[in-house]
Design a protein around this motif. Structure first.
Motif, PDB file in Angstrom:
ATOM      1  N   ALA A 159     -13.474 -42.155  -0.042  1.00 34.78           N
ATOM      2  CA  ALA A 159     -14.124 -41.337  -1.066  1.00 34.78           C
ATOM      3  C   ALA A 159     -13.138 -40.526  -1.913  1.00 34.78           C
ATOM      4  O   ALA A 159     -13.280 -40.475  -3.141  1.00 34.78           O
ATOM      5  N   PRO A 160     -12.128 -39.863  -1.303  1.00 40.62           N
ATOM      6  CA  PRO A 160     -11.200 -39.074  -2.131  1.00 40.62           C
ATOM      7  C   PRO A 160     -10.485 -39.892  -3.197  1.00 40.62           C
ATOM      8  O   PRO A 160     -10.207 -39.377  -4.285  1.00 40.62           O
ATOM      9  N   TYR A 161     -10.221 -41.176  -2.911  1.00 41.26           N
ATOM     10  CA  TYR A 161      -9.510 -42.010  -3.886  1.00 41.26           C
ATOM     11  C   TYR A 161     -10.425 -42.391  -5.053  1.00 41.26           C
ATOM     12  O   TYR A 161      -9.972 -42.488  -6.195  1.00 41.26           O
ATOM     13  N   VAL A 162     -11.708 -42.598  -4.764  1.00 42.18           N
ATOM     14  CA  VAL A 162     -12.665 -42.881  -5.835  1.00 42.18           C
ATOM     15  C   VAL A 162     -12.865 -41.636  -6.702  1.00 42.18           C
ATOM     16  O   VAL A 162     -12.900 -41.721  -7.937  1.00 42.18           O
ATOM     17  N   ILE A 163     -12.963 -40.484  -6.064  1.00 35.91           N
ATOM     18  CA  ILE A 163     -13.129 -39.233  -6.808  1.00 35.91           C
ATOM     19  C   ILE A 163     -11.892 -38.953  -7.661  1.00 35.91           C
ATOM     20  O   ILE A 163     -11.990 -38.520  -8.815  1.00 35.91           O
ATOM     21  N   THR A 164     -10.714 -39.220  -7.097  1.00 29.34           N
ATOM     22  CA  THR A 164      -9.474 -39.036  -7.858  1.00 29.34           C
ATOM     23  C   THR A 164      -9.416 -40.003  -9.027  1.00 29.34           C
ATOM     24  O   THR A 164      -8.957 -39.644 -10.119  1.00 29.34           O
ATOM     25  N   LEU A 165      -9.885 -41.243  -8.826  1.00 29.87           N
ATOM     26  CA  LEU A 165      -9.934 -42.223  -9.917  1.00 29.87           C
ATOM     27  C   LEU A 165     -10.816 -41.714 -11.049  1.00 29.87           C
ATOM     28  O   LEU A 165     -10.428 -41.773 -12.226  1.00 29.87           O
ATOM     29  N   LEU A 166     -12.001 -41.216 -10.707  1.00 26.72           N
ATOM     30  CA  LEU A 166     -12.898 -40.670 -11.724  1.00 26.72           C
ATOM     31  C   LEU A 166     -12.253 -39.481 -12.433  1.00 26.72           C
ATOM     32  O   LEU A 166     -12.339 -39.352 -13.667  1.00 26.72           O
ATOM     33  N   ASN A 167     -11.606 -38.622 -11.666  1.00 27.33           N
ATOM     34  CA  ASN A 167     -10.934 -37.463 -12.246  1.00 27.33           C
ATOM     35  C   ASN A 167      -9.847 -37.887 -13.230  1.00 27.33           C
ATOM     36  O   ASN A 167      -9.704 -37.306 -14.309  1.00 27.33           O
ATOM     37  N   CYS A 168      -9.080 -38.919 -12.858  1.00 25.49           N
ATOM     38  CA  CYS A 168      -8.021 -39.426 -13.744  1.00 25.49           C
ATOM     39  C   CYS A 168      -8.609 -39.968 -15.046  1.00 25.49           C
ATOM     40  O   CYS A 168      -8.088 -39.701 -16.142  1.00 25.49           O
ATOM     41  N   LEU A 169      -9.689 -40.734 -14.936  1.00 27.55           N
ATOM     42  CA  LEU A 169     -10.314 -41.313 -16.131  1.00 27.55           C
ATOM     43  C   LEU A 169     -10.830 -40.216 -17.065  1.00 27.55           C
ATOM     44  O   LEU A 169     -10.623 -40.279 -18.285  1.00 27.55           O
ATOM     45  N   LEU A 170     -11.485 -39.209 -16.495  1.00 34.01           N
ATOM     46  CA  LEU A 170     -12.035 -38.126 -17.312  1.00 34.01           C
ATOM     47  C   LEU A 170     -10.928 -37.298 -17.969  1.00 34.01           C
ATOM     48  O   LEU A 170     -11.011 -36.953 -19.157  1.00 34.01           O
ATOM     49  N   TYR A 171      -9.878 -36.982 -17.196  1.00 33.37           N
ATOM     50  CA  TYR A 171      -8.787 -36.191 -17.762  1.00 33.37           C
ATOM     51  C   TYR A 171      -8.008 -36.994 -18.809  1.00 33.37           C
ATOM     52  O   TYR A 171      -7.504 -36.438 -19.785  1.00 33.37           O
ATOM     53  N   CYS A 172      -7.886 -38.303 -18.587  1.00 30.07           N
ATOM     54  CA  CYS A 172      -7.222 -39.155 -19.568  1.00 30.07           C
ATOM     55  C   CYS A 172      -7.990 -39.121 -20.892  1.00 30.07           C
ATOM     56  O   CYS A 172      -7.396 -39.020 -21.975  1.00 30.07           O
TER      57      CYS A 172
ATOM     58  N   PHE B 233     -17.515 -31.467 -17.838  1.00 37.38           N
ATOM     59  CA  PHE B 233     -17.599 -32.568 -16.873  1.00 37.38           C
ATOM     60  C   PHE B 233     -16.255 -32.802 -16.188  1.00 37.38           C
ATOM     61  O   PHE B 233     -16.203 -33.122 -14.995  1.00 37.38           O
ATOM     62  N   VAL B 234     -15.174 -32.634 -16.928  1.00 36.27           N
ATOM     63  CA  VAL B 234     -13.844 -32.758 -16.327  1.00 36.27           C
ATOM     64  C   VAL B 234     -13.680 -31.751 -15.198  1.00 36.27           C
ATOM     65  O   VAL B 234     -13.213 -32.090 -14.097  1.00 36.27           O
ATOM     66  N   ASP B 235     -14.075 -30.515 -15.440  1.00 39.74           N
ATOM     67  CA  ASP B 235     -13.926 -29.471 -14.435  1.00 39.74           C
ATOM     68  C   ASP B 235     -14.792 -29.735 -13.206  1.00 39.74           C
ATOM     69  O   ASP B 235     -14.360 -29.526 -12.066  1.00 39.74           O
ATOM     70  N   ILE B 236     -16.021 -30.189 -13.431  1.00 36.85           N
ATOM     71  CA  ILE B 236     -16.926 -30.462 -12.305  1.00 36.85           C
ATOM     72  C   ILE B 236     -16.307 -31.467 -11.347  1.00 36.85           C
ATOM     73  O   ILE B 236     -16.256 -31.258 -10.125  1.00 36.85           O
ATOM     74  N   PHE B 237     -15.790 -32.553 -11.889  1.00 40.47           N
ATOM     75  CA  PHE B 237     -15.264 -33.615 -11.020  1.00 40.47           C
ATOM     76  C   PHE B 237     -13.829 -33.348 -10.576  1.00 40.47           C
ATOM     77  O   PHE B 237     -13.393 -33.868  -9.538  1.00 40.47           O
ATOM     78  N   ALA B 238     -13.096 -32.538 -11.319  1.00 41.41           N
ATOM     79  CA  ALA B 238     -11.772 -32.121 -10.850  1.00 41.41           C
ATOM     80  C   ALA B 238     -11.916 -31.218  -9.629  1.00 41.41           C
ATOM     81  O   ALA B 238     -11.167 -31.333  -8.654  1.00 41.41           O
ATOM     82  N   ILE B 239     -12.902 -30.316  -9.689  1.00 40.83           N
ATOM     83  CA  ILE B 239     -13.170 -29.453  -8.535  1.00 40.83           C
ATOM     84  C   ILE B 239     -13.617 -30.288  -7.345  1.00 40.83           C
ATOM     85  O   ILE B 239     -13.225 -30.043  -6.195  1.00 40.83           O
ATOM     86  N   ALA B 240     -14.437 -31.321  -7.622  1.00 36.87           N
ATOM     87  CA  ALA B 240     -14.860 -32.222  -6.544  1.00 36.87           C
ATOM     88  C   ALA B 240     -13.663 -32.934  -5.924  1.00 36.87           C
ATOM     89  O   ALA B 240     -13.593 -33.119  -4.704  1.00 36.87           O
ATOM     90  N   MET B 241     -12.690 -33.319  -6.750  1.00 33.10           N
ATOM     91  CA  MET B 241     -11.490 -33.994  -6.240  1.00 33.10           C
ATOM     92  C   MET B 241     -10.695 -33.062  -5.336  1.00 33.10           C
ATOM     93  O   MET B 241     -10.279 -33.430  -4.239  1.00 33.10           O
ATOM     94  N   PHE B 242     -10.491 -31.828  -5.798  1.00 34.31           N
ATOM     95  CA  PHE B 242      -9.714 -30.883  -4.999  1.00 34.31           C
ATOM     96  C   PHE B 242     -10.467 -30.451  -3.741  1.00 34.31           C
ATOM     97  O   PHE B 242      -9.856 -30.058  -2.749  1.00 34.31           O
ATOM     98  N   ALA B 243     -11.802 -30.512  -3.801  1.00 29.58           N
ATOM     99  CA  ALA B 243     -12.603 -30.110  -2.638  1.00 29.58           C
ATOM    100  C   ALA B 243     -12.765 -31.239  -1.630  1.00 29.58           C
ATOM    101  O   ALA B 243     -13.126 -30.999  -0.475  1.00 29.58           O
ATOM    102  N   SER B 244     -12.479 -32.489  -2.045  1.00 33.88           N
ATOM    103  CA  SER B 244     -12.694 -33.638  -1.155  1.00 33.88           C
ATOM    104  C   SER B 244     -11.907 -33.564   0.149  1.00 33.88           C
ATOM    105  O   SER B 244     -12.381 -34.050   1.186  1.00 33.88           O
TER     106      SER B 244
END
Length: 249
Positions: free
Chosen positions: A42-55, A133-144
């Motif tokens: 799960a953390p790798y999928v969340i990080t992938l989503l975070n990378c796409l959004l931040y990109c 949305f970037v912040d929501i999923f970035a926080i999810a990545m750091f919280a994973s």
């Protein structure tokens, strides 16, 4: 882009790249053992989503002066996609199904945010919409890693919390927090400041339980040596047992 902002951005890119590459040690272990063991995908999928959004967020028509953010997160998206693929190959069926579902959800979220932000909003509202949305999923990545931290406390072992991933994650979060402060960008500051706090917590847990894990490993190894020695002695003694048995007869 000012010299200070550029210099901090380069440092942040370097630490982010180290964080993205840190799990290669874990995935070498997965490939070697042909099992994902107790590692979570799960953390790798969340990080992938975070990378796409931040990109997407770092592109000039969304957020000016953040092109360094787009370059590193674009690279991170490629690296994380590779990790997810490897995880899917070696994960048990139930875990594989879970990862497929998470990937589909991540792609759907990113596509929705990108399309809506591009076709519906413009200017500052586009940046605001994407940034939320970037912040929501970035926080999810750091919280994973919280689930892994809970496992560390429960098992009193840091085996499944790789040190370098935690360390580079902390350095990355601190670097991007500084970059966000220089750039006056709250959408970069908020999640990375939170990530810095969680990174410090992971380092504290590692300091507490690393020595205990090593002592436990030594006990296990000593126990194995004792068992091996006992088996060896038993193999060497059958003739003596037979002779003693003959004397009794």
């Amino acid at each position: 882009m000012g010299p200070l902002r550029f210099a901090v951005g380069i440092i942040a890119n370097a630490t982010a790249l180290l964080m993205y590459l840190a799990p290669t040690i874990t995935f070498k272990r997965i490939i070697r053992s042909r099992s994902t063991e107790q590692f979570s995908g799960a953390p790798y999928v969340i990080t992938l989503l975070n990378c796409l959004l931040y990109c997407w967020y770092g592109l000039p028509f969304i957020s000016p002066n953040n092109i360094l953010l787009s370059t590193i997160t674009g690279t991170g998206a490629i690296i994380e996609s590779t990790y997810v693929l490897i995880f899917v190959i070696y994960a048990p069926k139930m875990e594989r199904t879970k990862i497929f579902g998470l990937v589909a959800l991540a792609v759907a979220i990113f596509s929705t945010v990108a399309l809506v932000s591009f076709f519906v909003f413009d200017g500052k509202t586009r940046k605001l919409f994407t940034g939320v949305f970037v912040d929501i999923f970035a926080i999810a990545m750091f919280a994973s890693p919280l689930s892994i931290m809970r496992l560390v406390i429960k098992t009193k072992s840091v085996e499944f919390m790789p040190f370098f991933l935690s360390l580079f994650g902390l350095l990355c979060a601190v670097s991007w927090t500084v970059f966000g402060l220089i750039n006056s960008d709250p959408f970069v500051i908020v999640p990375n400041a939170l990530g810095s706090g969680l990174g410090i917590a992971q380092m504290i847990l590692y300091a507490i339980y690393h020595e205990r894990s090593r002592q436990h490993d030594n006990v296990v190894k000593d126990g194995s040596l004792e068992r091996d020695l006992q088996i060896t002695l038993e193999k060497q003694q059958p003739e003596t047992h037979q002779l003693e048995h003959g004397r009794i007869l």
